[in-house]
Write a protein that holds these residues in place. Structure first.
Motif, mmCIF file in Angstrom:
data_model
loop_
_atom_site.group_PDB
_atom_site.id
_atom_site.type_symbol
_atom_site.label_atom_id
_atom_site.label_comp_id
_atom_site.label_asym_id
_atom_site.label_seq_id
_atom_site.Cartn_x
_atom_site.Cartn_y
_atom_site.Cartn_z
ATOM 1 N N ASP A 1 26.844 45.823 44.872
ATOM 2 C CA ASP A 1 26.376 44.491 45.244
ATOM 3 C C ASP A 1 27.397 43.844 46.186
ATOM 4 O O ASP A 1 28.438 44.436 46.492
ATOM 5 N N GLU A 2 27.087 42.637 46.638
ATOM 6 C CA GLU A 2 27.939 41.973 47.618
ATOM 7 C C GLU A 2 29.354 41.757 47.100
ATOM 8 O O GLU A 2 30.329 41.931 47.825
ATOM 9 N N GLY A 3 29.481 41.376 45.842
ATOM 10 C CA GLY A 3 30.801 41.110 45.279
ATOM 11 C C GLY A 3 31.667 42.357 45.208
ATOM 12 O O GLY A 3 32.836 42.343 45.608
ATOM 13 N N SER A 4 31.102 43.440 44.700
ATOM 14 C CA SER A 4 31.867 44.684 44.581
ATOM 15 C C SER A 4 32.248 45.237 45.946
ATOM 16 O O SER A 4 33.378 45.682 46.160
ATOM 17 N N LEU A 5 31.310 45.213 46.885
ATOM 18 C CA LEU A 5 31.611 45.709 48.235
ATOM 19 C C LEU A 5 32.634 44.823 48.927
ATOM 20 O O LEU A 5 33.532 45.314 49.612
ATOM 21 N N GLY A 6 32.544 43.510 48.740
ATOM 22 C CA GLY A 6 33.521 42.599 49.324
ATOM 23 C C GLY A 6 34.923 42.876 48.798
ATOM 24 O O GLY A 6 35.895 42.882 49.556
ATOM 25 N N GLN A 7 35.027 43.104 47.481
ATOM 26 C CA GLN A 7 36.328 43.424 46.903
ATOM 27 C C GLN A 7 36.868 44.747 47.450
ATOM 28 O O GLN A 7 38.059 44.872 47.743
ATOM 29 N N LEU A 8 35.994 45.742 47.583
ATOM 30 C CA LEU A 8 36.415 47.031 48.135
ATOM 31 C C LEU A 8 36.918 46.873 49.564
ATOM 32 O O LEU A 8 37.991 47.371 49.924
#
Length: 90
Positions: free
Chosen positions: A52-59
């Motif tokens: 999702d957006e949050g996980s990809l943003g953190q990555l």
């Protein structure tokens, strides 16, 4: 959905019949990691809890910071863009 057998088999891909895309991706992943291990090259596997957006943003943030740290470790300014600056003077 599995790969179907072809009656012609000109490309010799019937060996893959019955396999699914996840099967092929898993084999490619395992083969690549084994090839690197055989050459004593390290790898890392990053698993995200969700796509999702949050996980990809953190990555992406982690990878950007890792790039900055690596640049500093090898003695370069990771924020410097001499090629870009040179084109602005023309």
């Amino acid at each position: 959905m599995a790969i179907e057998r072809s009656e012609f088999d000109q490309d010799k891909l019937n060996a893959l019949s019955g396999k699914t895309l996840p099967d092929l991706l898993a084999a490619a992943f395992a083969g690549t990691n084994q090839a690197y291990a055989d050459d004593f090259r390290r790898t890392a596997t990053i698993r995200l809890p969700r796509l999702d957006e949050g996980s990809l943003g953190q990555l992406f943030q982690m990878l950007m910071l890792a790039t900055v740290v690596e640049g500093r470790l090898v003695g370069i300014n990771p924020y410097g863009q001499p090629g870009v600056e040179a084109t602005r003077r023309t």
